[in-house]
Write a protein that holds these residues in place. Structure first.
Motif, PDB file in Angstrom:
ATOM      1  N   PHE A 221       0.830  -1.211   0.000  1.00 41.85           N
ATOM      2  CA  PHE A 221       0.000   0.000   0.000  1.00 41.85           C
ATOM      3  C   PHE A 221       0.860   1.255   0.000  1.00 41.85           C
ATOM      4  O   PHE A 221       0.631   2.197  -0.773  1.00 41.85           O
ATOM      5  N   THR A 222       1.881   1.278   0.850  1.00 39.27           N
ATOM      6  CA  THR A 222       2.718   2.466   0.997  1.00 39.27           C
ATOM      7  C   THR A 222       3.613   2.686  -0.209  1.00 39.27           C
ATOM      8  O   THR A 222       3.892   3.838  -0.578  1.00 39.27           O
ATOM      9  N   LEU A 223       4.061   1.617  -0.848  1.00 35.24           N
ATOM     10  CA  LEU A 223       4.848   1.764  -2.080  1.00 35.24           C
ATOM     11  C   LEU A 223       4.050   2.521  -3.145  1.00 35.24           C
ATOM     12  O   LEU A 223       4.631   3.236  -3.973  1.00 35.24           O
ATOM     13  N   GLY A 224       2.743   2.359  -3.130  1.00 35.77           N
ATOM     14  CA  GLY A 224       1.901   3.084  -4.083  1.00 35.77           C
ATOM     15  C   GLY A 224       1.852   4.572  -3.818  1.00 35.77           C
ATOM     16  O   GLY A 224       1.400   5.345  -4.680  1.00 35.77           O
ATOM     17  N   LEU A 225       2.288   4.992  -2.639  1.00 31.23           N
ATOM     18  CA  LEU A 225       2.315   6.418  -2.287  1.00 31.23           C
ATOM     19  C   LEU A 225       3.705   7.024  -2.501  1.00 31.23           C
ATOM     20  O   LEU A 225       3.926   8.186  -2.165  1.00 31.23           O
ATOM     21  N   THR A 226       4.623   6.214  -3.035  1.00 24.20           N
ATOM     22  CA  THR A 226       5.985   6.689  -3.285  1.00 24.20           C
ATOM     23  C   THR A 226       6.325   6.421  -4.741  1.00 24.20           C
ATOM     24  O   THR A 226       7.077   5.489  -5.051  1.00 24.20           O
ATOM     25  N   PRO A 227       5.756   7.189  -5.659  1.00 20.25           N
ATOM     26  CA  PRO A 227       5.929   6.900  -7.085  1.00 20.25           C
ATOM     27  C   PRO A 227       7.390   6.972  -7.515  1.00 20.25           C
ATOM     28  O   PRO A 227       8.054   7.993  -7.360  1.00 20.25           O
ATOM     29  N   SER A 228       7.876   5.847  -8.032  1.00 17.17           N
ATOM     30  CA  SER A 228       9.235   5.759  -8.550  1.00 17.17           C
ATOM     31  C   SER A 228       9.330   4.475  -9.347  1.00 17.17           C
ATOM     32  O   SER A 228       8.545   3.536  -9.120  1.00 17.17           O
ATOM     33  N   PRO A 229      10.253   4.377 -10.283  1.00 17.58           N
ATOM     34  CA  PRO A 229      10.402   3.123 -11.050  1.00 17.58           C
ATOM     35  C   PRO A 229      10.666   1.910 -10.165  1.00 17.58           C
ATOM     36  O   PRO A 229      10.159   0.819 -10.435  1.00 17.58           O
ATOM     37  N   VAL A 230      11.425   2.114  -9.083  1.00 14.42           N
ATOM     38  CA  VAL A 230      11.711   0.996  -8.168  1.00 14.42           C
ATOM     39  C   VAL A 230      10.423   0.504  -7.518  1.00 14.42           C
ATOM     40  O   VAL A 230      10.169  -0.712  -7.426  1.00 14.42           O
ATOM     41  N   ALA A 231       9.596   1.433  -7.050  1.00 20.23           N
ATOM     42  CA  ALA A 231       8.333   1.065  -6.405  1.00 20.23           C
ATOM     43  C   ALA A 231       7.401   0.365  -7.390  1.00 20.23           C
ATOM     44  O   ALA A 231       6.764  -0.650  -7.056  1.00 20.23           O
ATOM     45  N   VAL A 232       7.311   0.886  -8.614  1.00 24.78           N
ATOM     46  CA  VAL A 232       6.435   0.283  -9.626  1.00 24.78           C
ATOM     47  C   VAL A 232       6.884  -1.138  -9.954  1.00 24.78           C
ATOM     48  O   VAL A 232       6.057  -2.055 -10.050  1.00 24.78           O
ATOM     49  N   ASP A 233       8.175  -1.328 -10.106  1.00 21.73           N
ATOM     50  CA  ASP A 233       8.693  -2.677 -10.410  1.00 21.73           C
ATOM     51  C   ASP A 233       8.335  -3.663  -9.296  1.00 21.73           C
ATOM     52  O   ASP A 233       7.930  -4.804  -9.568  1.00 21.73           O
ATOM     53  N   ARG A 234       8.484  -3.236  -8.066  1.00 23.59           N
ATOM     54  CA  ARG A 234       8.172  -4.132  -6.949  1.00 23.59           C
ATOM     55  C   ARG A 234       6.665  -4.411  -6.882  1.00 23.59           C
ATOM     56  O   ARG A 234       6.248  -5.537  -6.600  1.00 23.59           O
ATOM     57  N   LEU A 235       5.848  -3.424  -7.156  1.00 23.76           N
ATOM     58  CA  LEU A 235       4.400  -3.618  -7.141  1.00 23.76           C
ATOM     59  C   LEU A 235       3.974  -4.593  -8.238  1.00 23.76           C
ATOM     60  O   LEU A 235       3.039  -5.390  -8.040  1.00 23.76           O
TER      61      LEU A 235
END
Length: 342
Positions: A221-235
């Motif tokens: 959930f929190t990764l979705g509030l931190t937009p970045s390529p790293v976060a998107v890849d993990r999601l």
């Protein structure tokens, strides 16, 4: 005979007769008495009362503001007290003051952005985390502080210690409190256009790989509030998570960034959601359905034609027959969004 028995009655009657006549004459000369008007009563009583109330309200407002400022400064000082009772009271008092001030919104003192309060609470949390063999009371204190820091909006001060609290050796409840605080801080930071940096993203990415699904869920959930390529890849990876709620959180997080990559997760969540067997499971099911429908409504026409058709077939029965009114409302909103042209 009557005069003999009651001579004073006759005398009094004779004496009073002229007086009565004179009184009647005077009454006739007086002007008529008018009852007071409503406006006069308002001017006489209500208006002064309103003025007094206004003065009292202004005095109370400024008095409370002054007291509030004194309170937080005194509580910050009390955090350094050697008396454990004073110390704890100050810590809990600051958290309560922050919560109350946040509820006041623009009418408050904006204590969430106060660097002195942030440094004081972070210092207490760091000191507690550095203890090598914390007792039960200290662990309870760590859980409390891990959640209290979520009330603050000084990321440069609070994020590093919250990241430290996510370390694998910490108790699960402390890690849950820390990731919950990071979610709150990240959400408000994103609204200000100041998303959290690489330190937070790296810690959340690591947490999203934990064996405990109750930690992977808030991490996604929190990764979705931190937009970045790293976060998107993990999601993207978390979409295949074995835990349904983790996968849904990842799909919703991607939807927040206008990505339809979670389509298959949305379909599975709407197709295969089993009947809840207890109140807790029932609430989880409703939460998943609500979040999925809300995410679909946010994406709307971004789905292709086939995807929209599939989703409509799943959502239409929910819009008509679901037992929960709030789910029917969300379902109708999703259908309206899907009906829009790309």
């Amino acid at each position: 005979m009557l005069a003999n028995v009651y001579p004073w009655v006759m005398v009094r009657a004779m004496t009073d007769a002229p007086s009565a006549a004179r009184a009647e004459t005077r009454d006739d000369d007086l002007p008529p008495v008018q009852p007071p008007s409503a406006g006069f009563i308002v001017q006489l009583f209500v208006v002064p009362a309103l003025i007094v109330l206004a003065v009292v309200a202004v005095w109370t407002l400024f008095g409370r503001l002054a007291i509030g400022e004194q309170d937080w400064r005194r509580l910050v000082q009390d955090l350094e007290s050697a008396n454990p009772h004073v110390h704890k009271r100050a810590m809990f008092g600051l958290a309560q003051l922050l919560d109350a001030d946040q509820r006041l919104k623009h009418r408050g003192q904006q204590l969430a952005a106060n660097p002195e309060i942030a440094r004081a609470l972070v210092s207490q949390f760091e000191r507690s985390l550095n203890q090598t063999a914390p007792d039960d009371e200290t662990l309870s204190l760590q859980v409390y502080l891990s959640r209290a820091l979520g009330l603050l909006d000084v990321p440069a001060t609070t994020v590093p210690v919250l990241v430290k609290a996510l370390e694998p050796q910490r108790q699960t409840e402390i890690r849950k409190g820390a990731v919950t605080s990071l979610a709150l801080i990240a959400g408000r930071a994103l609204e200000r256009g100041e998303p959290l940096g690489e330190m937070a993203i790296a810690a959340l990415t690591e947490l999203s790989q934990d064996a405990d699904p109750t930690l992977r869920r808030p991490a996604a959930f929190t990764l979705g509030l931190t937009p970045s390529p790293v976060a998107v890849d993990r999601l993207q990876v978390l979409l295949a998570d074995a835990d349904v709620m983790t996968a849904v959180n990842a799909a919703v997080a991607l939807a927040r960034q206008q990505s339809t990559a979670g389509f298959e997760v949305f379909v599975r969540a709407l197709e295969t959601m089993p009947p809840a067997q207890n109140p807790v499971a029932q609430q989880e099911t409703l939460l998943i359905q609500k979040n999925v429908l809300h995410a679909i409504a946010g994406l709307g026409a971004l789905f292709d034609a086939q995807q929209r058709q599939t989703l409509r077939q799943l959502i239409e029965p929910m819009a008509q027959h679901h037992a929960e009114p709030r789910i029917r409302i969300e379902a109708r909103a999703a259908l309206n969004a899907l009906a829009q042209r790309p």
